[in-house]
Design an enzyme around this catalytic site. Structure first.
Site, PDB file in Angstrom:
ATOM      1  N   HIS A  19       0.838  -1.207   0.000  1.00 50.48           N
ATOM      2  CA  HIS A  19       0.000   0.000   0.000  1.00 50.48           C
ATOM      3  C   HIS A  19       0.875   1.261   0.000  1.00 50.48           C
ATOM      4  O   HIS A  19       0.606   2.222  -0.716  1.00 50.48           O
ATOM      5  CB  HIS A  19      -0.909   0.030   1.237  1.00 50.48           C
ATOM      6  CG  HIS A  19      -1.963  -1.046   1.261  1.00 50.48           C
ATOM      7  ND1 HIS A  19      -2.191  -1.834   2.359  1.00 50.48           N
ATOM      8  CD2 HIS A  19      -2.859  -1.431   0.324  1.00 50.48           C
ATOM      9  CE1 HIS A  19      -3.186  -2.672   2.098  1.00 50.48           C
ATOM     10  NE2 HIS A  19      -3.608  -2.454   0.874  1.00 50.48           N
ATOM     11  N   LYS A  43     -15.679  -7.169   2.351  1.00 51.45           N
ATOM     12  CA  LYS A  43     -14.552  -7.657   3.154  1.00 51.45           C
ATOM     13  C   LYS A  43     -14.717  -7.187   4.587  1.00 51.45           C
ATOM     14  O   LYS A  43     -13.937  -6.380   5.087  1.00 51.45           O
ATOM     15  CB  LYS A  43     -13.227  -7.073   2.628  1.00 51.45           C
ATOM     16  CG  LYS A  43     -12.824  -7.508   1.251  1.00 51.45           C
ATOM     17  CD  LYS A  43     -11.440  -6.919   0.974  1.00 51.45           C
ATOM     18  CE  LYS A  43     -10.989  -7.195  -0.429  1.00 51.45           C
ATOM     19  NZ  LYS A  43      -9.733  -6.505  -0.727  1.00 51.45           N
ATOM     20  N   ARG A  98      -2.439  -6.678  -8.120  1.00 52.69           N
ATOM     21  CA  ARG A  98      -1.341  -7.629  -7.992  1.00 52.69           C
ATOM     22  C   ARG A  98      -1.442  -8.768  -8.985  1.00 52.69           C
ATOM     23  O   ARG A  98      -0.475  -9.458  -9.240  1.00 52.69           O
ATOM     24  CB  ARG A  98      -1.345  -8.238  -6.575  1.00 52.69           C
ATOM     25  CG  ARG A  98      -0.936  -7.280  -5.500  1.00 52.69           C
ATOM     26  CD  ARG A  98      -1.548  -7.641  -4.181  1.00 52.69           C
ATOM     27  NE  ARG A  98      -2.992  -7.455  -4.239  1.00 52.69           N
ATOM     28  CZ  ARG A  98      -3.798  -7.493  -3.197  1.00 52.69           C
ATOM     29  NH1 ARG A  98      -3.315  -7.737  -2.001  1.00 52.69           N
ATOM     30  NH2 ARG A  98      -5.087  -7.301  -3.341  1.00 52.69           N
ATOM     31  N   SER A 135      -3.230  -7.602   2.830  1.00 56.38           N
ATOM     32  CA  SER A 135      -3.568  -7.454   4.245  1.00 56.38           C
ATOM     33  C   SER A 135      -4.022  -8.793   4.817  1.00 56.38           C
ATOM     34  O   SER A 135      -3.720  -9.119   5.969  1.00 56.38           O
ATOM     35  CB  SER A 135      -4.693  -6.430   4.413  1.00 56.38           C
ATOM     36  OG  SER A 135      -4.298  -5.188   3.907  1.00 56.38           O
TER      37      SER A 135
HETATM   38  P1  ADP Z   1     -10.202  -3.003  -0.414  1.00 55.65           P
HETATM   39  O1  ADP Z   1     -10.746  -3.620   0.812  1.00 55.65           O
HETATM   40  O2  ADP Z   1     -10.914  -1.757  -0.871  1.00 55.65           O
HETATM   41  O3  ADP Z   1      -9.912  -3.937  -1.583  1.00 55.65           O
HETATM   42  P2  ADP Z   1      -7.417  -3.112   0.432  1.00 55.65           P
HETATM   43  O4  ADP Z   1      -7.003  -2.458   1.681  1.00 55.65           O
HETATM   44  O5  ADP Z   1      -7.434  -4.593   0.397  1.00 55.65           O
HETATM   45  O6  ADP Z   1      -8.807  -2.448   0.080  1.00 55.65           O
HETATM   46  O7  ADP Z   1      -6.535  -2.587  -0.773  1.00 55.65           O
HETATM   47  C1  ADP Z   1      -6.590  -1.264  -1.215  1.00 55.65           C
HETATM   48  C2  ADP Z   1      -6.016  -1.175  -2.619  1.00 55.65           C
HETATM   49  O8  ADP Z   1      -4.635  -1.513  -2.582  1.00 55.65           O
HETATM   50  C3  ADP Z   1      -6.647  -2.138  -3.625  1.00 55.65           C
HETATM   51  O9  ADP Z   1      -6.701  -1.494  -4.891  1.00 55.65           O
HETATM   52  C4  ADP Z   1      -5.670  -3.280  -3.660  1.00 55.65           C
HETATM   53  O10 ADP Z   1      -5.726  -3.986  -4.885  1.00 55.65           O
HETATM   54  C5  ADP Z   1      -4.362  -2.531  -3.511  1.00 55.65           C
HETATM   55  N1  ADP Z   1      -3.274  -3.349  -2.976  1.00 55.65           N
HETATM   56  C6  ADP Z   1      -3.301  -4.136  -1.899  1.00 55.65           C
HETATM   57  N2  ADP Z   1      -2.112  -4.734  -1.689  1.00 55.65           N
HETATM   58  C7  ADP Z   1      -1.299  -4.292  -2.691  1.00 55.65           C
HETATM   59  C8  ADP Z   1       0.063  -4.565  -3.052  1.00 55.65           C
HETATM   60  N3  ADP Z   1       0.829  -5.421  -2.366  1.00 55.65           N
HETATM   61  N4  ADP Z   1       0.556  -3.926  -4.133  1.00 55.65           N
HETATM   62  C9  ADP Z   1      -0.227  -3.095  -4.868  1.00 55.65           C
HETATM   63  N5  ADP Z   1      -1.516  -2.813  -4.595  1.00 55.65           N
HETATM   64  C10 ADP Z   1      -2.051  -3.405  -3.513  1.00 55.65           C
END
Ligand code: ADP
Length: 153
Positions: A19, A43, A98, A135
């Site tokens: 992130h 989620k 990803r 996460s």
């Molecule tokens: P959500 O619950 O809205 O999907 P997340 O917290 O899981 O939110 O992720 C927020 C954003 O960050 C999403 O677009 C997700 O694809 C992206 N993301 C999560 N992990 C990574 C990573 N390791 N590299 C690049 N983007 C990521």
């Protein structure tokens, strides 16, 4: 050129190095990145919102460079991401992918946000070293007693 604001919205439970890199790279295409910590009904994850906000504020602090016109803000929000984007005057949404699975999900979300709500999405591809990092992986490792500190800012 007018100042551009990007909204990077997510659950960030927790906020990982993956992130953080999206925020950092987002600052190359926006002057201000707002990290919007929201609640995703797809989620539903428990967790303390205040401590998550604190964790993210500490992590992004070094990226704030007012002298270069670059700033990062961390805000919580509820409801539709596009509504929040409008409220804060964001020019576009910032997201990361990803994998092909992420792409399908993000493209659908981007379509809805553009067609129904009128805001565009810029999607950055994860760097290879973070493409496995999510996460949920961190939570799973944590729950099983593994050290996850090298995966977090
Ligand atoms: P959500 O619950 O809205 O999907 P997340 O917290 O899981 O939110 O992720 C927020 C954003 O960050 C999403 O677009 C997700 O694809 C992206 N993301 C999560 N992990 C990574 C990573 N390791 N590299 C690049 N983007 C990521």
């Amino acid at each position: 050129m007018a100042n551009k604001t990007a909204l990077f919205a997510g659950s960030f439970n927790p906020f990982t190095l993956g992130h953080l890199r999206i925020v950092e790279r987002g600052l190359a295409i926006a002057d201000c990145v707002v990290v919007g910590v929201g609640y995703n009904i797809n989620k539903p994850v428990p967790g303390n919102l205040e401590s998550r906000l604190d964790q993210i504020r500490k992590a992004v602090e070094p990226l704030n460079k007012p002298s270069e016109g670059k700033s990062v803000l961390v805000k919580e929000y509820g409801g539709l991401t596009a509504d929040f984007a409008r409220r804060i005057g964001a020019d576009f949404l910032l997201r990361g992918i990803r994998s092909v699975g992420d792409f399908e999900y993000e493209r659908n979300l981007a379509d809805v946000n553009l067609k129904v709500l009128g805001i565009d999405t810029v999607i950055l591809c994860a760097e290879p070293e973070y493409s496995y990092l999510s996460s949920s992986v961190v939570r799973e490792l944590d729950a099983n007693g593994f050290d996850t500190s090298h995966l977090l800012p």
